[in-house]
Scaffold this motif. Structure first.
Motif, PDB file in Angstrom:
ATOM      1  N   ALA A  14      19.103 -17.542   2.290  1.00 46.65           N
ATOM      2  CA  ALA A  14      20.429 -17.544   2.868  1.00 46.65           C
ATOM      3  C   ALA A  14      21.500 -17.013   1.925  1.00 46.65           C
ATOM      4  N   VAL A  15      21.432 -17.361   0.666  1.00 46.95           N
ATOM      5  CA  VAL A  15      22.476 -16.926  -0.264  1.00 46.95           C
ATOM      6  C   VAL A  15      22.419 -15.412  -0.456  1.00 46.95           C
ATOM      7  N   SER A  16      21.232 -14.874  -0.699  1.00 46.85           N
ATOM      8  CA  SER A  16      21.110 -13.423  -0.873  1.00 46.85           C
ATOM      9  C   SER A  16      21.492 -12.696   0.404  1.00 46.85           C
ATOM     10  N   LEU A  17      21.045 -13.203   1.521  1.00 42.34           N
ATOM     11  CA  LEU A  17      21.379 -12.570   2.799  1.00 42.34           C
ATOM     12  C   LEU A  17      22.881 -12.640   3.064  1.00 42.34           C
ATOM     13  N   PHE A  18      23.521 -13.733   2.654  1.00 39.52           N
ATOM     14  CA  PHE A  18      24.966 -13.861   2.824  1.00 39.52           C
ATOM     15  C   PHE A  18      25.706 -12.755   2.075  1.00 39.52           C
ATOM     16  N   PHE A  19      25.309 -12.510   0.814  1.00 43.28           N
ATOM     17  CA  PHE A  19      26.008 -11.489   0.030  1.00 43.28           C
ATOM     18  C   PHE A  19      25.727 -10.083   0.546  1.00 43.28           C
ATOM     19  N   VAL A  20      24.516  -9.842   1.016  1.00 44.74           N
ATOM     20  CA  VAL A  20      24.216  -8.527   1.601  1.00 44.74           C
ATOM     21  C   VAL A  20      25.039  -8.329   2.871  1.00 44.74           C
ATOM     22  N   ALA A  21      25.094  -9.362   3.717  1.00 41.09           N
ATOM     23  CA  ALA A  21      25.866  -9.245   4.958  1.00 41.09           C
ATOM     24  C   ALA A  21      27.357  -9.118   4.668  1.00 41.09           C
ATOM     25  N   LYS A  22      27.840  -9.866   3.669  1.00 39.63           N
ATOM     26  CA  LYS A  22      29.264  -9.796   3.318  1.00 39.63           C
ATOM     27  C   LYS A  22      29.623  -8.391   2.826  1.00 39.63           C
ATOM     28  N   ALA A  23      28.775  -7.819   1.973  1.00 39.01           N
ATOM     29  CA  ALA A  23      29.029  -6.453   1.491  1.00 39.01           C
ATOM     30  C   ALA A  23      28.951  -5.457   2.645  1.00 39.01           C
ATOM     31  N   GLY A  24      28.044  -5.690   3.583  1.00 38.85           N
ATOM     32  CA  GLY A  24      27.945  -4.814   4.750  1.00 38.85           C
ATOM     33  C   GLY A  24      29.173  -4.885   5.634  1.00 38.85           C
ATOM     34  N   VAL A  25      29.708  -6.091   5.815  1.00 35.74           N
ATOM     35  CA  VAL A  25      30.921  -6.257   6.627  1.00 35.74           C
ATOM     36  C   VAL A  25      32.106  -5.566   5.955  1.00 35.74           C
ATOM     37  N   PHE A  26      32.235  -5.755   4.634  1.00 37.72           N
ATOM     38  CA  PHE A  26      33.320  -5.081   3.919  1.00 37.72           C
ATOM     39  C   PHE A  26      33.162  -3.560   3.985  1.00 37.72           C
ATOM     40  N   ALA A  27      31.928  -3.074   3.843  1.00 34.76           N
ATOM     41  CA  ALA A  27      31.703  -1.624   3.935  1.00 34.76           C
ATOM     42  C   ALA A  27      32.081  -1.105   5.322  1.00 34.76           C
ATOM     43  N   ALA A  28      31.658  -1.838   6.352  1.00 33.26           N
ATOM     44  CA  ALA A  28      32.013  -1.415   7.717  1.00 33.26           C
ATOM     45  C   ALA A  28      33.533  -1.433   7.913  1.00 33.26           C
ATOM     46  N   GLY A  29      34.192  -2.434   7.363  1.00 36.38           N
ATOM     47  CA  GLY A  29      35.658  -2.499   7.463  1.00 36.38           C
ATOM     48  C   GLY A  29      36.326  -1.324   6.773  1.00 36.38           C
ATOM     49  N   PHE A  30      35.853  -0.992   5.569  1.00 35.31           N
ATOM     50  CA  PHE A  30      36.429   0.156   4.859  1.00 35.31           C
ATOM     51  C   PHE A  30      36.158   1.464   5.599  1.00 35.31           C
ATOM     52  N   TRP A  31      34.953   1.612   6.161  1.00 30.18           N
ATOM     53  CA  TRP A  31      34.643   2.850   6.889  1.00 30.18           C
ATOM     54  C   TRP A  31      35.519   2.974   8.153  1.00 30.18           C
ATOM     55  N   LEU A  60      27.554   1.112  -1.454  1.00 36.76           N
ATOM     56  CA  LEU A  60      26.585   1.094  -2.558  1.00 36.76           C
ATOM     57  C   LEU A  60      26.224  -0.335  -2.961  1.00 36.76           C
ATOM     58  N   VAL A  61      27.211  -1.223  -2.986  1.00 32.41           N
ATOM     59  CA  VAL A  61      26.930  -2.624  -3.324  1.00 32.41           C
ATOM     60  C   VAL A  61      25.993  -3.238  -2.291  1.00 32.41           C
ATOM     61  N   ALA A  62      26.233  -2.970  -1.008  1.00 34.44           N
ATOM     62  CA  ALA A  62      25.366  -3.505   0.042  1.00 34.44           C
ATOM     63  C   ALA A  62      23.946  -2.968  -0.092  1.00 34.44           C
ATOM     64  N   VAL A  63      23.806  -1.690  -0.417  1.00 34.14           N
ATOM     65  CA  VAL A  63      22.474  -1.098  -0.577  1.00 34.14           C
ATOM     66  C   VAL A  63      21.761  -1.702  -1.786  1.00 34.14           C
ATOM     67  N   VAL A  64      22.473  -1.841  -2.896  1.00 28.28           N
ATOM     68  CA  VAL A  64      21.863  -2.405  -4.112  1.00 28.28           C
ATOM     69  C   VAL A  64      21.452  -3.858  -3.881  1.00 28.28           C
ATOM     70  N   LEU A  65      22.329  -4.651  -3.261  1.00 29.87           N
ATOM     71  CA  LEU A  65      21.985  -6.049  -2.995  1.00 29.87           C
ATOM     72  C   LEU A  65      20.830  -6.169  -1.996  1.00 29.87           C
ATOM     73  N   GLY A  66      20.809  -5.300  -1.004  1.00 34.00           N
ATOM     74  CA  GLY A  66      19.691  -5.309  -0.044  1.00 34.00           C
ATOM     75  C   GLY A  66      18.377  -4.935  -0.705  1.00 34.00           C
ATOM     76  N   ALA A  67      18.417  -3.930  -1.589  1.00 37.96           N
ATOM     77  CA  ALA A  67      17.197  -3.538  -2.300  1.00 37.96           C
ATOM     78  C   ALA A  67      16.731  -4.653  -3.230  1.00 37.96           C
ATOM     79  N   ARG A  68      17.682  -5.313  -3.887  1.00 36.29           N
ATOM     80  CA  ARG A  68      17.335  -6.426  -4.779  1.00 36.29           C
ATOM     81  C   ARG A  68      16.707  -7.569  -3.989  1.00 36.29           C
ATOM     82  N   MET A  69      17.243  -7.882  -2.821  1.00 36.48           N
ATOM     83  CA  MET A  69      16.687  -8.947  -1.996  1.00 36.48           C
ATOM     84  C   MET A  69      15.276  -8.585  -1.524  1.00 36.48           C
ATOM     85  N   ALA A  70      15.063  -7.326  -1.154  1.00 37.17           N
ATOM     86  CA  ALA A  70      13.734  -6.901  -0.714  1.00 37.17           C
ATOM     87  C   ALA A  70      12.730  -6.976  -1.871  1.00 37.17           C
TER      88      ALA A  70
END
Length: 152
Positions: A14-31, A60-70
């Protein structure tokens, strides 16, 4: 028969998934913000540069965190499989040593012989190891008279 319940191996959750999702939401907001700014204005402004920088960075943060979680997930699975394999190997070796028909295939586990077996195995002229000595011999009660009965 039902499979015995084993504890599940550690897997990033849950914690790792939370940070990946949070970075994804911020990335989507910026885009989305960058898209809105580009469609509303005709020239590049400082806000567009800020939105583009934020979009790229958070993506990039979302991709790095997702790769780290995988990678953590696959490492946890490999670790659990390795532990299970080691337990299986040790159990099979234990079972093979206990059921061995011949001594040439596996090394049997050492067993302490009974008191009657010790005296029957030892001849009078054989060497005595520290483990084969009696309690009195271990405490220093053996004959140290200078070797009058030594063999040469």
């Amino acid at each position: 028969m039902a499979e015995p319940s084993r504890p599940q191996p550690y897997q990033p959750g849950a914690v790792s998934l939370f940070f990946v999702a949070k970075a994804g939401v911020f990335a989507a907001g910026f885009w989305i913000w960058l898209l809105v700014l580009v469609l509303r204005t005709s020239s590049a402004t400082g806000l567009q540069v800020l939105a583009a920088t934020g979009a790229i960075t958070t993506t990039l943060v979302a991709v790095v965190l997702g790769a780290r979680m995988a990678l953590q997930n696959s490492a946890a699975i490999r670790h659990a499989e390795t532990k299970k394999l080691l337990v299986d190997i040790s159990w099979n070796a234990f079972a093979a040593a206990g059921n061995a028909e011949s001594a040439g295939k596996v090394v049997p586990f050492p067993t302490a012989p009974g008191d009657g077996e010790r005296t029957s195995q030892r001849n009078g002229g054989d060497r005595i190891t520290v483990l084969d000595r009696g309690a009195g011999e271990r405490n220093g009660a053996r004959d140290r008279s200078g070797g009058s009965d030594r063999r040469r």
